[in-house]
Design a protein around this motif. Structure first.
Motif, PDB file in Angstrom:
ATOM      1  N   THR A   1       0.855  -1.189   0.000  1.00  0.00           N
ATOM      2  CA  THR A   1       0.000   0.000   0.000  1.00  0.00           C
ATOM      3  C   THR A   1       0.886   1.232   0.000  1.00  0.00           C
ATOM      4  O   THR A   1       1.800   1.355   0.827  1.00  0.00           O
ATOM      5  CB  THR A   1      -0.923  -0.002   1.224  1.00  0.00           C
ATOM      6  N   LEU A   2       0.624   2.147  -0.912  1.00  0.00           N
ATOM      7  CA  LEU A   2       1.468   3.323  -1.111  1.00  0.00           C
ATOM      8  C   LEU A   2       0.866   4.542  -0.420  1.00  0.00           C
ATOM      9  O   LEU A   2      -0.361   4.751  -0.470  1.00  0.00           O
ATOM     10  CB  LEU A   2       1.627   3.599  -2.602  1.00  0.00           C
ATOM     11  N   PRO A   3       1.694   5.374   0.209  1.00  0.00           N
ATOM     12  CA  PRO A   3       1.150   6.576   0.874  1.00  0.00           C
ATOM     13  C   PRO A   3       0.616   7.591  -0.118  1.00  0.00           C
ATOM     14  O   PRO A   3      -0.344   8.308   0.175  1.00  0.00           O
ATOM     15  CB  PRO A   3       2.353   7.108   1.654  1.00  0.00           C
ATOM     16  N   ASP A   4       1.236   7.680  -1.306  1.00  0.00           N
ATOM     17  CA  ASP A   4       0.792   8.612  -2.343  1.00  0.00           C
ATOM     18  C   ASP A   4       0.709   7.855  -3.666  1.00  0.00           C
ATOM     19  O   ASP A   4       1.500   6.938  -3.930  1.00  0.00           O
ATOM     20  CB  ASP A   4       1.776   9.778  -2.491  1.00  0.00           C
ATOM     21  N   PRO A   5      -0.229   8.219  -4.534  1.00  0.00           N
ATOM     22  CA  PRO A   5      -0.341   7.540  -5.831  1.00  0.00           C
ATOM     23  C   PRO A   5       0.917   7.729  -6.668  1.00  0.00           C
ATOM     24  O   PRO A   5       1.573   8.774  -6.624  1.00  0.00           O
ATOM     25  CB  PRO A   5      -1.561   8.212  -6.489  1.00  0.00           C
ATOM     26  N   ILE A   6       1.247   6.689  -7.435  1.00  0.00           N
ATOM     27  CA  ILE A   6       2.409   6.719  -8.320  1.00  0.00           C
ATOM     28  C   ILE A   6       1.935   6.463  -9.742  1.00  0.00           C
ATOM     29  O   ILE A   6       0.853   5.922  -9.967  1.00  0.00           O
ATOM     30  CB  ILE A   6       3.465   5.671  -7.908  1.00  0.00           C
ATOM     31  N   GLY A   7       2.782   6.828 -10.720  1.00  0.00           N
ATOM     32  CA  GLY A   7       2.404   6.629 -12.103  1.00  0.00           C
ATOM     33  C   GLY A   7       3.558   6.340 -13.025  1.00  0.00           C
ATOM     34  O   GLY A   7       3.353   6.065 -14.207  1.00  0.00           O
ATOM     35  N   LEU A   8       4.789   6.364 -12.532  1.00  0.00           N
ATOM     36  CA  LEU A   8       5.966   6.115 -13.362  1.00  0.00           C
ATOM     37  C   LEU A   8       6.365   4.647 -13.283  1.00  0.00           C
ATOM     38  O   LEU A   8       6.183   3.979 -12.242  1.00  0.00           O
ATOM     39  CB  LEU A   8       7.132   6.996 -12.906  1.00  0.00           C
ATOM     40  N   GLU A   9       6.949   4.159 -14.390  1.00  0.00           N
ATOM     41  CA  GLU A   9       7.408   2.761 -14.412  1.00  0.00           C
ATOM     42  C   GLU A   9       8.521   2.541 -13.392  1.00  0.00           C
ATOM     43  O   GLU A   9       8.605   1.461 -12.781  1.00  0.00           O
ATOM     44  CB  GLU A   9       7.890   2.386 -15.812  1.00  0.00           C
ATOM     45  N   ASP A  10       9.388   3.526 -13.223  1.00  0.00           N
ATOM     46  CA  ASP A  10      10.468   3.377 -12.243  1.00  0.00           C
ATOM     47  C   ASP A  10       9.909   3.214 -10.833  1.00  0.00           C
ATOM     48  O   ASP A  10      10.458   2.457 -10.016  1.00  0.00           O
ATOM     49  CB  ASP A  10      11.397   4.592 -12.305  1.00  0.00           C
ATOM     50  N   ASP A  11       8.813   3.906 -10.532  1.00  0.00           N
ATOM     51  CA  ASP A  11       8.201   3.766  -9.202  1.00  0.00           C
ATOM     52  C   ASP A  11       7.589   2.370  -9.032  1.00  0.00           C
ATOM     53  O   ASP A  11       7.683   1.775  -7.950  1.00  0.00           O
ATOM     54  CB  ASP A  11       7.130   4.833  -9.004  1.00  0.00           C
ATOM     55  N   ILE A  12       6.973   1.843 -10.110  1.00  0.00           N
ATOM     56  CA  ILE A  12       6.413   0.485 -10.024  1.00  0.00           C
ATOM     57  C   ILE A  12       7.529  -0.536  -9.855  1.00  0.00           C
ATOM     58  O   ILE A  12       7.407  -1.499  -9.088  1.00  0.00           O
ATOM     59  CB  ILE A  12       5.569   0.189 -11.268  1.00  0.00           C
ATOM     60  N   LEU A  13       8.657  -0.328 -10.562  1.00  0.00           N
ATOM     61  CA  LEU A  13       9.800  -1.236 -10.406  1.00  0.00           C
ATOM     62  C   LEU A  13      10.346  -1.188  -8.991  1.00  0.00           C
ATOM     63  O   LEU A  13      10.754  -2.217  -8.430  1.00  0.00           O
ATOM     64  CB  LEU A  13      10.890  -0.878 -11.410  1.00  0.00           C
ATOM     65  N   ALA A  14      10.363   0.003  -8.400  1.00  0.00           N
ATOM     66  CA  ALA A  14      10.821   0.099  -7.008  1.00  0.00           C
ATOM     67  C   ALA A  14       9.892  -0.667  -6.077  1.00  0.00           C
ATOM     68  O   ALA A  14      10.341  -1.318  -5.108  1.00  0.00           O
ATOM     69  CB  ALA A  14      10.909   1.570  -6.602  1.00  0.00           C
TER      70      ALA A  14
END
Length: 553
Positions: A291-304
């Motif tokens: 569960t993420l504190p803030d929404p993400i949208g980049l592929e690098d963030d999903i990879l992290a």
């Protein structure tokens, strides 16, 4: 006697009810589920409409169509029915944690200490009946102190033991048999009578009072003891048709004449022999989420996020000794939408470094929308992994490790290509035992097969590189190799021909491509530089003539 209470649930129309749930229109027409048995098609399940025409289970399909002209039949799916029963088993877990499948169309539930949570045994059965009505399932129930007694009540409640021969009655038996039968009637007298209730479909559900198995089972047929048909018929010929007829017989004589199986079933039904309820072990499920504190949208963030989820997931797989075959990544968006990608591995693995590149290849398919606030990683399909260790001297160990590393690299390559085109599109060939040219190899999916380790068989004449279905060749209908012939719109001239190699068809199989009978193959060089594989078919069930089967180019 113990204080155990066992509930047996029998779904007599499980196969038909499953199909009606998928297509409700089938519920208004006579429906029969067909399976193959002893080289004959028989009915394995019927709906209530078909039963109204007098059809029965195990009846040949041809007889059923003669009795009911409008009968609709569907092929039985054993795997589908097993999956449906597993779903019903999960539903039955609301009544007790001890639920196990019974044969292919029933469940057994250990209700010991659970009935009072539903207001008693009779209210509990009413809830079961109501739930089954809502699910569209016909059910018959039996409740008793033992598993065998509950099984018998669910399937034979209200049935009367019949005769196996015409005019067979107690008055026609020997005087000694009649006297023993009169003495045995005390087993069915006295005590609390079983409680019989009726479901909406008119079927009887019987509750045997605690400690009253004798009075509950006594009037039932011998078949209620879960005996095979041959033994049941043998007992009936001796005048033993009801369970009460066996209760007064000496056990040693029964075991000596009919085997210990009969005595064991009798003791299990009466509670003298234990028969526990062992629920099926739940399947291993591997899934982690972030569960993420803030929404993400980049592929690098999903990879992290994957870098945090994959080690946890693989650690769970490794503890259970299993490897992932298919992995699904779900991205939950802030607008309540769900994006999902799924990848497959060529070999089961619990190594994060082998899963991460495959998932990274498909991240571009995820539409982040207004942002992703949760990631979930799940193993869709897993297989056991057995630890392999190299033994022997140092050089042999290095060779084995090198070979294993090469296999891993190949598996990774198959997985990466499969993520793009699908694992089913990547195939390999294995040799097959056949003298027919096009059947000397078998095409297997590379992800679900190992490389061939044996030598390929070498025929006397090399086979062409390209092979296709035999194509007609315009040439005189004689066994002599033609000097000039026409093929694929080309007029070709023979320079050289090597052969013949005679190949006969597989007489035990009817292959449409081999109805030309015995073939004489020739390796033929043409003036324009082509090398073709021609054969002359000697007729068989078709006309004779020349055909082209392949090319060496």
């Amino acid at each position: 006697m113990t204080d155990r209470r066992i509930l047996s649930l029998w779904f007599p129309h499980l196969g038909a009810d499953r199909l009606i749930r998928r297509n409700p229109l089938l519920g208004s027409v006579p429906l029969g589920v067909v399976q193959e048995r002893n080289n004959m098609q028989v009915l394995s399940s019927l709906n209530s409409v078909a039963l109204g025409y007098g059809l029965r289970v195990d009846q040949p399909v041809r007889d059923a169509h003669a009795m009911c002209e409008g009968l609709i039949t569907r092929a039985r799916s054993v795997q589908g029915e097993a999956g449906f029963l597993a779903s019903v088993q999960r539903w039955a877990g609301k009544f007790s944690p001890w639920v196990a499948p019974e044969a292919e169309d029933g469940l057994v539930v250990d209700l010991t200490g659970c009935a009072h949570l539903f207001g008693g045994e009779e209210p509990l059965l009413e809830i079961v009946q109501q739930d089954c009505n809502d699910l569209g399932l016909a059910v018959r129930m039996g409740l008793a102190d033992t598993r065998g007694a509950a099984w018998a009540l669910a399937r034979f409640a209200g049935q009367v033991a019949g005769s196996h021969r015409s005019g067979d009655a107690i008055d026609q038996e020997a005087r000694a048999t009649r006297s023993r039968a009169g003495k045995r009637r005390h087993w069915t007298r006295g005590g609390a009578a079983p409680v019989v209730t009726l479901g909406r479909d008119g079927s009887a559900h019987r509750i045997a009072a605690p400690g009253q198995m004798y009075s509950a089972l006594g009037p039932l047929p011998i078949a209620a003891l879960r005996l095979d048909a041959e033994l049941t018929a043998q007992l009936a010929r001796l005048g033993l048709r009801r369970i009460s007829d066996l209760l007064g017989q000496p056990r040693a004589g029964l075991a000596r004449r009919f085997g210990r199986g009969l005595v064991m079933r009798l003791d299990q039904a009466m509670g003298s022999a234990p028969e526990p309820v062992s629920p099926a072990r739940p399947a291993d499920h591997f899934a982690v989420r972030l569960t993420l504190p803030d929404p993400i949208g980049l592929e690098d963030d999903i990879l992290a996020g994957l870098d945090r989820l994959l080690p946890q997931l693989c650690a769970g797989l490794e503890r259970k000794g299993r490897g992932a075959r298919r992995v699904r990544l779900q991205a939950f968006r802030s607008d309540h939408g769900i994006e999902s990608i799924e990848v497959g591995l060529a070999r089961p693995s619990h190594d994060p470094d082998r899963m991460r590149p495959l998932l990274a290849l498909k991240l571009g398919e995820i539409d982040a929308g207004f942002g992703i606030d949760m990631l979930r990683l799940e193993v869709v399909q897993s297989e056991p992994i057995y630890t392999r260790s190299a033994v022997g001297h140092l050089e042999a160990g290095h060779a084995v490790n090198k070979r294993l590393a090469q296999n891993t690299a190949l598996d990774d390559l198959i997985g990466r290509i499969g993520a793009r085109v699908g694992l089913e599109a990547i195939t390999r060939r294995h040799p097959a035992s056949s003298h027919i040219p096009e059947k000397t190899s078998t095409v297997l999916a590379a992800a679900w097969s190992a490389p061939n380790s044996d030598d390929w068989p070498k025929p006397a004449t090399p086979r062409p590189v390209l092979m296709w279905r035999p194509e007609p060749v315009g040439a005189p209908d004689t066994p002599q190799v033609p000097q000039v012939f026409r093929w694929r719109g080309q007029d070709l001239t023979r320079l050289r021909a090597i052969g013949p190699e005679r190949i006969a068809p597989e007489w035990w199989l009817d292959d449409p491509d081999w109805r030309s009978g015995v073939r004489d193959y020739w390796v033929t060089d043409t003036a324009d530089g082509q090398r073709l594989w021609l054969f002359y078919g000697h007729g068989g069930t078709m006309l004779s003539g020349w055909f082209c089967h392949g090319s060496y180019a």
